[in-house]
Design a protein around this motif. Structure first.
Motif, mmCIF file in Angstrom:
data_model
loop_
_atom_site.group_PDB
_atom_site.id
_atom_site.type_symbol
_atom_site.label_atom_id
_atom_site.label_comp_id
_atom_site.label_asym_id
_atom_site.label_seq_id
_atom_site.Cartn_x
_atom_site.Cartn_y
_atom_site.Cartn_z
ATOM 1 N N LYS A 29 2.501 5.352 -0.669
ATOM 2 C CA LYS A 29 2.481 4.889 0.718
ATOM 3 C C LYS A 29 1.813 5.913 1.617
ATOM 4 O O LYS A 29 1.864 7.117 1.355
ATOM 5 C CB LYS A 29 3.908 4.696 1.250
ATOM 6 C CG LYS A 29 4.611 3.468 0.811
ATOM 7 C CD LYS A 29 5.917 3.349 1.615
ATOM 8 C CE LYS A 29 6.981 2.655 0.824
ATOM 9 N NZ LYS A 29 8.277 2.687 1.517
ATOM 10 N N ALA A 30 1.245 5.384 2.707
ATOM 11 C CA ALA A 30 0.707 6.231 3.769
ATOM 12 C C ALA A 30 1.268 5.742 5.095
ATOM 13 O O ALA A 30 1.542 4.547 5.268
ATOM 14 C CB ALA A 30 -0.810 6.186 3.790
ATOM 15 N N PHE A 31 1.435 6.680 6.023
ATOM 16 C CA PHE A 31 1.919 6.378 7.372
ATOM 17 C C PHE A 31 0.832 6.821 8.342
ATOM 18 O O PHE A 31 0.356 7.948 8.264
ATOM 19 C CB PHE A 31 3.235 7.106 7.642
ATOM 20 C CG PHE A 31 4.348 6.607 6.766
ATOM 21 C CD1 PHE A 31 5.247 5.668 7.239
ATOM 22 C CD2 PHE A 31 4.472 7.047 5.457
ATOM 23 C CE1 PHE A 31 6.260 5.175 6.426
ATOM 24 C CE2 PHE A 31 5.479 6.568 4.635
ATOM 25 C CZ PHE A 31 6.372 5.628 5.118
ATOM 26 N N VAL A 32 0.448 5.914 9.247
ATOM 27 C CA VAL A 32 -0.657 6.162 10.161
ATOM 28 C C VAL A 32 -0.145 6.008 11.592
ATOM 29 O O VAL A 32 0.363 4.946 11.966
ATOM 30 C CB VAL A 32 -1.820 5.173 9.914
ATOM 31 C CG1 VAL A 32 -2.975 5.446 10.865
ATOM 32 C CG2 VAL A 32 -2.284 5.240 8.464
ATOM 33 N N SER A 33 -0.286 7.072 12.384
ATOM 34 C CA SER A 33 0.133 6.994 13.784
ATOM 35 C C SER A 33 -0.950 6.296 14.595
ATOM 36 O O SER A 33 -2.137 6.450 14.337
ATOM 37 C CB SER A 33 0.411 8.381 14.354
ATOM 38 O OG SER A 33 -0.764 9.161 14.363
#
Length: 194
Positions: A29-33
């Protein structure tokens, strides 16, 4: 992107004005602001696909991932707090009040302490992560931003954009050691590992 060829593998739509990215240690998973919408987009990197957009009360200023990948800490200047995301459940877990305008964070390698710069109050806020306890603030220069640890984590270095200096904090005593003039409006720090 494929790391070896730089060829595009997929394009995944996320919330408007994406900025910061954090990838879980397992690379699933990746989290992008997204500064424009006050969201953090969660991506499945194996599909690849958007899993969800997590709405926050205001625009995220930074993303700081716990080393085990279980929590993501998001300073939120407009809400005077720190938003904590549960990365396994893809949800906002909690919000704690920490200061006037928390902007950037730096986490110790053992994930025991998170140091958050407070751009409006000219201080750094140490937070004991396990108990969510905010320790007494450390005064630094005007408009502190990026903070990085020295090798060995005995010093925390903080750039102060409006006072044009670098604050050196002794981690063991949680106190300011010195301010070093560095030039007009410093914005980042690179730490050489010897």
């Amino acid at each position: 992107l494929d790391a070896s060829t730089l060829a595009t593998i997929a394009t995944v739509p996320v919330a408007a004005h994406p900025e910061g990215v954090e990838v879980l240690p397992d690379s699933f998973k990746a989290f992008v602001s997204a500064a424009g919408t006050g969201n953090v987009s969660v991506l499945d990197l194996k599909q690849p696909a958007l899993l969800t957009n997590l709405p926050l009360a205001s625009a995220p200023a930074d993303l700081v991932l716990k080393p085990d990948g279980g929590e993501l800490y998001v300073p939120s200047p407009a809400t005077h707090g720190l938003v904590i995301l549960n990365t396994w459940a893809n949800e906002v877990a909690e919000h704690i009040l920490v200061g006037d305008a928390p902007s950037r964070g730096s986490l110790t390698a053992d994930a025991r302490f998170l140091y958050v710069t407070d751009a409006a109050a000219a201080r750094v806020l140490p937070i004991e992560i396990t108990f969510r306890h905010v320790l007494p603030p450390i005064a630094v220069g005007r408009r502190p931003g990026v903070a990085r640890f020295s090798p060995g984590e005995d010093m925390l270095l903080v750039v102060n954009e409006d006072s044009d200096d670098l604050a050196v904090i002794r981690v063991r005593t949680q106190s300011l050691l010195t301010l070093i003039p560095v030039g007009h409006r410093p914005r980042d720090i690179a730490v050489k590992v010897f």
